[in-house]
Design a protein around this motif. Sequence first.
Motif, PDB file in Angstrom:
ATOM      1  N   ASP A 148      11.063   4.308   9.905  1.00 45.71           N
ATOM      2  CA  ASP A 148       9.776   5.010   9.854  1.00 45.71           C
ATOM      3  C   ASP A 148       9.332   5.244   8.410  1.00 45.71           C
ATOM      4  O   ASP A 148       8.165   5.024   8.062  1.00 45.71           O
ATOM      5  CB  ASP A 148       9.876   6.355  10.584  1.00 45.71           C
ATOM      6  N   ILE A 166       5.952   3.422   6.797  1.00 44.89           N
ATOM      7  CA  ILE A 166       4.804   4.213   6.332  1.00 44.89           C
ATOM      8  C   ILE A 166       4.615   4.051   4.824  1.00 44.89           C
ATOM      9  O   ILE A 166       3.480   3.922   4.333  1.00 44.89           O
ATOM     10  CB  ILE A 166       4.983   5.701   6.691  1.00 44.89           C
ATOM     11  N   SER A 179       8.352  10.142   8.419  1.00 45.47           N
ATOM     12  CA  SER A 179       6.997   9.636   8.188  1.00 45.47           C
ATOM     13  C   SER A 179       6.201  10.600   7.316  1.00 45.47           C
ATOM     14  O   SER A 179       5.463  10.193   6.414  1.00 45.47           O
ATOM     15  CB  SER A 179       6.271   9.426   9.520  1.00 45.47           C
ATOM     16  N   GLU A 229       4.244  10.247   3.616  1.00 43.06           N
ATOM     17  CA  GLU A 229       2.863  10.680   3.427  1.00 43.06           C
ATOM     18  C   GLU A 229       2.750  11.688   2.290  1.00 43.06           C
ATOM     19  O   GLU A 229       1.757  11.698   1.548  1.00 43.06           O
ATOM     20  CB  GLU A 229       2.337  11.285   4.720  1.00 43.06           C
TER      21      GLU A 229
END
Length: 280
Positions: free
Chosen positions: A59, A63, A162, A166
Amino acid sequence: MFGSITFRKVCCQHIQWWVLLKAKLEKEGLFAIERKRFLPAVPNDIALVASVESAAYADFVKIAQARWPFVQITVYDTLVQGENAPEAIVRAVQKANSNSELPDVIVVTRGGGSADDLAAFNDERVVRALAASRVPTLVAIGHEVDESLAELVADRRASTPSNAAELLLPDKRHELEVVRAMKRNIAHLAASFTALEHSTLRMQQQRLIRAAQAITQTQRMLLAQQRRLLQSYNPTNVLTRGYAIVRSGDKVIKTTTAAQKAGDFVVQFKDGSVHVTIDK
């Protein structure tokens, strides 16, 4: 019934141990806000401490690559649960800190799980390794219910792998739009500046033209005055009014005494001249 009582007893002991360890580390200042560092604005090199077989690893990388494909991710494959996990995590963190070129940030991540699955992130060795890190740390564990000691000591916590990507990395699509907007603003400002400069230049040109015209007009008036003055001093104009000029050679005779000394001379009229000799 007996098994249920035993399970509750173990859980209580675990919670009591966790609270005591937290209090101990908190007293040492390991969780203090003032010791936490800022994460890099746009990291170029991320040290990722995770199990490459885990969904958390997949993940985060997915991302991260989608948001900012320019980042370099150095993976430190490690156990994230089990008896040997704490020591493995400590070795990975220490290895990331021992490179000649340090990463910009260390991310320690794993997915969610039970309290036993996450026990490695409450291990004192892991907490102290993160506290001793030479570079900022971010811990992302995929659970929201409880907070691990590793998350408390980290410079920043993320709710999921994730979310960690970000928090760390800008979105290239958003950044491209920002760049496009900046280009449009620059083009607009350049056009406005150019138009303003053209207007200023036109005004300056008009001022110069008016100044040149005024100077030319003034000089023409002065020239006309000088021309009229010269004409008024022109001997020919004087002769038209009935006067004459008496010369002896190159000299103008102005008195009778000078005429007598000259003996003869030339008298110039408007329409010609005569030679004169003095008898008396």
